[in-house]
Motif scaffolding. Structure first.
Motif, PDB file in Angstrom:
ATOM      1  N   PRO A  16       0.836  -1.209   0.000  1.00  0.00           N
ATOM      2  CA  PRO A  16       0.000   0.000   0.000  1.00  0.00           C
ATOM      3  C   PRO A  16       0.869   1.255   0.000  1.00  0.00           C
ATOM      4  O   PRO A  16       2.017   1.246   0.441  1.00  0.00           O
ATOM      5  N   GLY A  17       0.312   2.334  -0.516  1.00  0.00           N
ATOM      6  CA  GLY A  17       1.042   3.596  -0.532  1.00  0.00           C
ATOM      7  C   GLY A  17       1.904   3.751  -1.768  1.00  0.00           C
ATOM      8  O   GLY A  17       2.110   2.809  -2.543  1.00  0.00           O
ATOM      9  N   ASN A  18       2.410   4.952  -1.945  1.00  0.00           N
ATOM     10  CA  ASN A  18       3.239   5.256  -3.107  1.00  0.00           C
ATOM     11  C   ASN A  18       4.713   4.908  -2.898  1.00  0.00           C
ATOM     12  O   ASN A  18       5.435   4.648  -3.853  1.00  0.00           O
ATOM     13  N   PHE A  19       5.165   4.927  -1.640  1.00  0.00           N
ATOM     14  CA  PHE A  19       6.551   4.594  -1.324  1.00  0.00           C
ATOM     15  C   PHE A  19       6.566   3.199  -0.698  1.00  0.00           C
ATOM     16  O   PHE A  19       6.027   2.994   0.388  1.00  0.00           O
ATOM     17  N   VAL A  20       7.186   2.225  -1.370  1.00  0.00           N
ATOM     18  CA  VAL A  20       7.195   0.842  -0.899  1.00  0.00           C
ATOM     19  C   VAL A  20       8.644   0.359  -0.793  1.00  0.00           C
ATOM     20  O   VAL A  20       9.370   0.325  -1.792  1.00  0.00           O
ATOM     21  N   GLU A  30       5.527   4.232  -6.504  1.00  0.00           N
ATOM     22  CA  GLU A  30       4.393   3.935  -7.389  1.00  0.00           C
ATOM     23  C   GLU A  30       3.859   5.269  -7.908  1.00  0.00           C
ATOM     24  O   GLU A  30       3.265   6.030  -7.169  1.00  0.00           O
ATOM     25  N   LEU A  31       4.093   5.530  -9.183  1.00  0.00           N
ATOM     26  CA  LEU A  31       3.726   6.815  -9.763  1.00  0.00           C
ATOM     27  C   LEU A  31       2.558   6.622 -10.716  1.00  0.00           C
ATOM     28  O   LEU A  31       2.675   5.960 -11.739  1.00  0.00           O
ATOM     29  N   SER A  32       1.413   7.182 -10.340  1.00  0.00           N
ATOM     30  CA  SER A  32       0.232   7.055 -11.188  1.00  0.00           C
ATOM     31  C   SER A  32      -0.288   8.415 -11.630  1.00  0.00           C
ATOM     32  O   SER A  32      -0.799   8.583 -12.724  1.00  0.00           O
ATOM     33  N   VAL A  50       7.929   7.088 -17.618  1.00  0.00           N
ATOM     34  CA  VAL A  50       8.353   8.008 -16.566  1.00  0.00           C
ATOM     35  C   VAL A  50       9.293   9.050 -17.157  1.00  0.00           C
ATOM     36  O   VAL A  50      10.155   8.730 -17.980  1.00  0.00           O
ATOM     37  N   ARG A  51       9.117  10.284 -16.736  1.00  0.00           N
ATOM     38  CA  ARG A  51       9.979  11.376 -17.186  1.00  0.00           C
ATOM     39  C   ARG A  51      10.703  11.973 -15.982  1.00  0.00           C
ATOM     40  O   ARG A  51      10.123  12.112 -14.897  1.00  0.00           O
ATOM     41  N   PHE A  52      11.960  12.318 -16.198  1.00  0.00           N
ATOM     42  CA  PHE A  52      12.792  12.882 -15.146  1.00  0.00           C
ATOM     43  C   PHE A  52      13.186  14.303 -15.545  1.00  0.00           C
ATOM     44  O   PHE A  52      13.739  14.523 -16.620  1.00  0.00           O
ATOM     45  N   GLU A  53      12.896  15.256 -14.679  1.00  0.00           N
ATOM     46  CA  GLU A  53      13.186  16.660 -14.956  1.00  0.00           C
ATOM     47  C   GLU A  53      13.957  17.262 -13.796  1.00  0.00           C
ATOM     48  O   GLU A  53      13.699  16.946 -12.629  1.00  0.00           O
ATOM     49  N   HIS A  54      14.893  18.139 -14.136  1.00  0.00           N
ATOM     50  CA  HIS A  54      15.630  18.845 -13.094  1.00  0.00           C
ATOM     51  C   HIS A  54      14.682  19.742 -12.321  1.00  0.00           C
ATOM     52  O   HIS A  54      13.856  20.441 -12.889  1.00  0.00           O
ATOM     53  N   GLN A  55      14.782  19.676 -10.987  1.00  0.00           N
ATOM     54  CA  GLN A  55      13.953  20.514 -10.131  1.00  0.00           C
ATOM     55  C   GLN A  55      14.770  21.707  -9.670  1.00  0.00           C
ATOM     56  O   GLN A  55      15.767  21.545  -8.978  1.00  0.00           O
ATOM     57  N   GLY A  56      14.344  22.892 -10.060  1.00  0.00           N
ATOM     58  CA  GLY A  56      15.031  24.095  -9.627  1.00  0.00           C
ATOM     59  C   GLY A  56      14.820  24.348  -8.149  1.00  0.00           C
ATOM     60  O   GLY A  56      14.087  23.635  -7.458  1.00  0.00           O
ATOM     61  N   GLY A  80       4.714  11.119 -14.726  1.00  0.00           N
ATOM     62  CA  GLY A  80       4.280  10.077 -15.651  1.00  0.00           C
ATOM     63  C   GLY A  80       3.553   8.970 -14.924  1.00  0.00           C
ATOM     64  O   GLY A  80       2.887   9.184 -13.912  1.00  0.00           O
ATOM     65  N   SER A  81       3.703   7.752 -15.435  1.00  0.00           N
ATOM     66  CA  SER A  81       3.027   6.592 -14.864  1.00  0.00           C
ATOM     67  C   SER A  81       3.974   5.403 -14.894  1.00  0.00           C
ATOM     68  O   SER A  81       4.525   5.063 -15.937  1.00  0.00           O
TER      69      SER A  81
END
Length: 243
Positions: A16-20, A30-32, A50-56, A80-81
């Motif tokens: 359960p949850g997004n972080f497992v 878990e990215l939905s 899934v896409r990875f972007e630099h976070q300012g 993404g998903s």
């Protein structure tokens, strides 16, 4: 084909949850929908779109804080998903659920956190310019945080007695704790006869402190798994800005 690599203990863990947590050293996001922030370069595998972007830094104010303090870590936003597997140098992974809470975290121990959490770099109250300035990242709101520790952590109840921790070993603590910087700098230190224990963070009040059995060496500027953190520059925080 036979191998202990195919044992059930090595299979992907659903939960359960997004972080497992997948093991003591790895976790899965878990990215939905929406996005998750994570330490740049911490992805070891992913499945899906899934896409990875630099976070300012999140605005000029936060950018200046990162440059002045050296606390900010390179963060990426994952959108993404799919499923993303994260790890950092074989360190132990721990997941914390925040429910309208706030914790103060050593930036070097952050692996990932929910987009819903507000992050801010703050001066640790009671630890001022004598120590070169001690800054941590405060995470506030409701969501999940994944931290890493260099070895099994120790949970201390600060409410039981006055609690003192080596600043380099402190992982995170309750944001409501009162903090003082205890110093022991005398003539022996000036002559080079030091114990290496000249600074301690004192925690007072009701709350917890998490300590790892290792030191990130923020006060000494040693290697901490990819990040060089040194708050002992003669110029203080301005030294980081002018590099």
């Amino acid at each position: 084909m036979r191998s202990d690599l195919f044992a059930q203990e090595h299979h992907e863990v659903e939960g359960p949850g997004n972080f497992v947590k997948q093991s003591s050293k790895m976790m899965k996001v878990e990215l939905s929908q929406g996005s998750v922030k994570a330490l740049a370069g911490s992805m070891v595998a992913y499945q899906g779109d899934v896409r990875f972007e630099h976070q300012g830094a999140g605005g000029a104010g936060k950018w200046i804080k990162q440059k002045l303090t050296g606390e900010g870590l390179p963060i990426m936003r994952m959108t993404g998903s799919g499923e993303i597997f994260l790890a950092k140098n074989g360190m132990d992974v721990h997941v914390i659920e925040l429910e309208n809470d706030s914790i103060s975290v050593n930036g070097a121990n952050i692996l990932a956190y929910s987009e819903s959490l507000e992050d801010n770099i703050q001066l640790v109250r009671g630890a001022g310019m004598l120590s070169g300035g001690l800054f941590n990242t405060t995470l506030t709101g409701s969501g999940q945080v994944a931290l890493v520790t260099d070895g099994p952590p120790l949970l201390l109840n600060a409410g039981e007695a006055a609690t003192f921790v080596d600043p380099d070993a402190a992982v995170c603590w309750s944001a409501g704790l009162q903090i003082q910087l205890k110093t022991d700098i005398g003539m022996k230190a000036l002559l080079g006869r030091t114990t290496g224990e000249e600074f301690q963070l004192g925690f007072h009040g009701q709350g917890f402190v998490i300590v790892q059995p290792s030191e990130n060496m923020r006060f000494g500027g040693a290697h901490d798994g990819g990040q060089q953190v040194n708050n002992q520059s003669p110029l203080g925080g301005l030294g980081n800005l002018l590099r």
